[in-house]
Design a protein around this motif. Structure first.
Motif, mmCIF file in Angstrom:
data_model
loop_
_atom_site.group_PDB
_atom_site.id
_atom_site.type_symbol
_atom_site.label_atom_id
_atom_site.label_comp_id
_atom_site.label_asym_id
_atom_site.label_seq_id
_atom_site.Cartn_x
_atom_site.Cartn_y
_atom_site.Cartn_z
ATOM 1 N N GLU A 159 -60.983 19.129 5.293
ATOM 2 C CA GLU A 159 -60.483 18.050 6.128
ATOM 3 C C GLU A 159 -59.014 17.832 5.815
ATOM 4 O O GLU A 159 -58.579 17.997 4.665
ATOM 5 C CB GLU A 159 -61.241 16.737 5.877
ATOM 6 C CG GLU A 159 -62.695 16.741 6.289
ATOM 7 C CD GLU A 159 -63.313 15.352 6.209
ATOM 8 O OE1 GLU A 159 -62.649 14.376 6.638
ATOM 9 O OE2 GLU A 159 -64.444 15.234 5.714
ATOM 10 N N ALA A 160 -58.255 17.446 6.829
ATOM 11 C CA ALA A 160 -56.845 17.088 6.685
ATOM 12 C C ALA A 160 -56.657 15.702 7.292
ATOM 13 O O ALA A 160 -56.862 15.518 8.505
ATOM 14 C CB ALA A 160 -55.954 18.108 7.398
ATOM 15 N N VAL A 161 -56.301 14.738 6.456
ATOM 16 C CA VAL A 161 -56.249 13.347 6.895
ATOM 17 C C VAL A 161 -55.005 12.668 6.326
ATOM 18 O O VAL A 161 -54.409 13.169 5.365
ATOM 19 C CB VAL A 161 -57.517 12.576 6.448
ATOM 20 C CG1 VAL A 161 -58.772 13.202 7.040
ATOM 21 C CG2 VAL A 161 -57.621 12.520 4.932
ATOM 22 N N PRO A 162 -54.599 11.531 6.881
ATOM 23 C CA PRO A 162 -53.486 10.789 6.281
ATOM 24 C C PRO A 162 -53.779 10.417 4.832
ATOM 25 O O PRO A 162 -54.945 10.290 4.431
ATOM 26 C CB PRO A 162 -53.383 9.544 7.169
ATOM 27 C CG PRO A 162 -53.961 9.961 8.482
ATOM 28 C CD PRO A 162 -55.067 10.913 8.136
ATOM 29 N N MET A 163 -52.717 10.239 4.060
ATOM 30 C CA MET A 163 -52.843 10.008 2.626
ATOM 31 C C MET A 163 -53.858 8.921 2.277
ATOM 32 O O MET A 163 -54.715 9.108 1.404
ATOM 33 C CB MET A 163 -51.468 9.633 2.046
ATOM 34 C CG MET A 163 -51.476 9.283 0.564
ATOM 35 S SD MET A 163 -51.729 10.725 -0.488
ATOM 36 C CE MET A 163 -50.111 11.487 -0.362
ATOM 37 N N ASP A 164 -53.777 7.793 2.946
ATOM 38 C CA ASP A 164 -54.642 6.662 2.582
ATOM 39 C C ASP A 164 -56.112 6.904 2.923
ATOM 40 O O ASP A 164 -56.975 6.131 2.499
ATOM 41 C CB ASP A 164 -54.162 5.384 3.263
ATOM 42 C CG ASP A 164 -52.841 4.883 2.692
ATOM 43 O OD1 ASP A 164 -52.485 5.289 1.562
ATOM 44 O OD2 ASP A 164 -52.161 4.090 3.366
ATOM 45 N N TYR A 212 -66.172 20.609 -1.792
ATOM 46 C CA TYR A 212 -65.541 20.190 -0.539
ATOM 47 C C TYR A 212 -64.128 19.752 -0.887
ATOM 48 O O TYR A 212 -63.877 19.250 -1.993
ATOM 49 C CB TYR A 212 -66.335 19.022 0.047
ATOM 50 C CG TYR A 212 -66.117 18.716 1.511
ATOM 51 C CD1 TYR A 212 -66.678 19.513 2.501
ATOM 52 C CD2 TYR A 212 -65.401 17.591 1.914
ATOM 53 C CE1 TYR A 212 -66.523 19.205 3.850
ATOM 54 C CE2 TYR A 212 -65.243 17.282 3.262
ATOM 55 C CZ TYR A 212 -65.807 18.089 4.232
ATOM 56 O OH TYR A 212 -65.659 17.789 5.563
ATOM 57 N N ARG A 213 -63.191 19.945 0.055
ATOM 58 C CA ARG A 213 -61.791 19.604 -0.202
ATOM 59 C C ARG A 213 -61.227 18.792 0.963
ATOM 60 O O ARG A 213 -61.281 19.242 2.114
ATOM 61 C CB ARG A 213 -60.962 20.895 -0.397
ATOM 62 C CG ARG A 213 -61.218 21.565 -1.728
ATOM 63 C CD ARG A 213 -60.723 23.004 -1.783
ATOM 64 N NE ARG A 213 -61.529 23.886 -0.944
ATOM 65 C CZ ARG A 213 -62.725 24.364 -1.296
ATOM 66 N NH1 ARG A 213 -63.261 24.032 -2.458
ATOM 67 N NH2 ARG A 213 -63.397 25.159 -0.485
ATOM 68 N N VAL A 214 -60.700 17.619 0.632
ATOM 69 C CA VAL A 214 -60.026 16.764 1.612
ATOM 70 C C VAL A 214 -58.564 16.680 1.184
ATOM 71 O O VAL A 214 -58.264 16.294 0.052
ATOM 72 C CB VAL A 214 -60.640 15.352 1.664
ATOM 73 C CG1 VAL A 214 -59.935 14.508 2.722
ATOM 74 C CG2 VAL A 214 -62.138 15.419 1.930
ATOM 75 N N MET A 215 -57.640 17.042 2.086
ATOM 76 C CA MET A 215 -56.225 17.119 1.713
ATOM 77 C C MET A 215 -55.377 16.219 2.596
ATOM 78 O O MET A 215 -55.637 16.065 3.797
ATOM 79 C CB MET A 215 -55.726 18.561 1.797
ATOM 80 C CG MET A 215 -54.312 18.762 1.265
ATOM 81 S SD MET A 215 -53.904 20.526 1.097
ATOM 82 C CE MET A 215 -52.193 20.394 0.555
ATOM 83 N N ALA A 216 -54.344 15.654 1.995
ATOM 84 C CA ALA A 216 -53.458 14.729 2.698
ATOM 85 C C ALA A 216 -52.495 15.462 3.617
ATOM 86 O O ALA A 216 -51.983 16.542 3.288
ATOM 87 C CB ALA A 216 -52.666 13.901 1.685
#
Length: 254
Positions: free
Chosen positions: A180-185, A114-118
């Motif tokens: 997923e694409a989410v804010p850095m924090d 799975y990949r979550v990116m800022a």
């Protein structure tokens, strides 16, 4: 070169080779050791993280250009060894991508479950991910192309690979290159949350299903010497490739 922390059975492995987590053989071997150790130490899942602003700049090309053929063979074996360790890890792995993720960094991310990116801050240049080898004069070997095909489909993979495209976070999400694409924090908390939710399911069913679903990935990365390393070393030392790489390194030094 790998910082390890644990929380609620989740082990975070953070690439720690500043300034850009360029992948040299020592870092790759340390990653193999850390990925293999985590399940033995009781990890129920792994978060693979990099730096803030850059996950990994990919392979350490200036270092690789100093190696002879035997050294290059060892370096590429270490690279595919790290990819293989992630692919066949008995516990799920999430790539927490807190910035740019080109080339070798993208390969490692594609071997994760799975990949979550800022997302970049408003007004800032977007973060990008992809296999941009063609843009620097390096053909993409079949084992690496397989990773992109299984993620975004054959036609989209071809379109991305032949031009060395580096889509930004939003475009990567639309393509399915990231999940997923989410804010850095929020990148690492979301990675942790996905693993925690997965660990709440019946684990015998998760393990068996995951093993079947990832069998093609494991098979592709299992015989890198035959399928990728030898042909790629030949291409690496070809005159056009060397000229393109030397020109890239010269631009970076300027």
């Amino acid at each position: 070169m790998i910082d390890v922390s644990t929380h609620d059975g989740i082990h975070t492995l953070r690439l720690a080779r500043p300034p850009a987590n360029a992948l040299d053989p020592a870092l790759l071997r340390a990653l193999i050791d850390a990925v293999e150790a985590a399940p033995r130490d009781g990890a129920r899942g792994i978060v693979l993280a990099g730096g803030r602003g850059i996950f990994s700049a990919g392979l350490d090309v200036p270092h690789l250009l100093t190696l002879d053929r035997a050294g290059m063979h060892g370096a590429w074996s270490a690279f595919f060894g790290a990819a293989r360790a992630l692919a066949r890890c008995p516990v799920p792995v999430v790539a927490a991508i807190g910035g740019h993720c080109p080339a070798g960094g993208c390969v490692l991310a594609l071997c994760c479950d799975y990949r979550v990116m800022a997302l970049a801050d408003a007004g800032a240049s977007p973060y990008r991910i992809g296999l941009n080898e063609v843009q620097v004069g390096v053909p993409v070997p079949d084992a690496v192309q397989h990773l992109m095909r299984r993620t975004v489909g054959p036609r989209q993979a071809e379109k991305l690979l032949v031009i060395g495209a580096m889509p930004d976070t939003g475009a990567a999400l639309a393509l399915g290159l990231v999940d997923e694409a989410v804010p850095m924090d929020e990148v690492e908390p979301r990675a942790q949350a996905w693993l925690q939710a997965l660990s709440a399911l019946p684990q015998h069913a998760v393990r068996a299903t995951r093993e079947v679903a990832r069998a093609d990935l494991v098979a592709t990365m299992t015989d890198p010497v035959g399928t990728a390393v030898e042909p790629f070393v030949d291409v690496w030392f070809a005159e056009p490739t060397q000229a393109a790489l030397q020109a890239m390194v010269a631009r970076l030094r300027r």
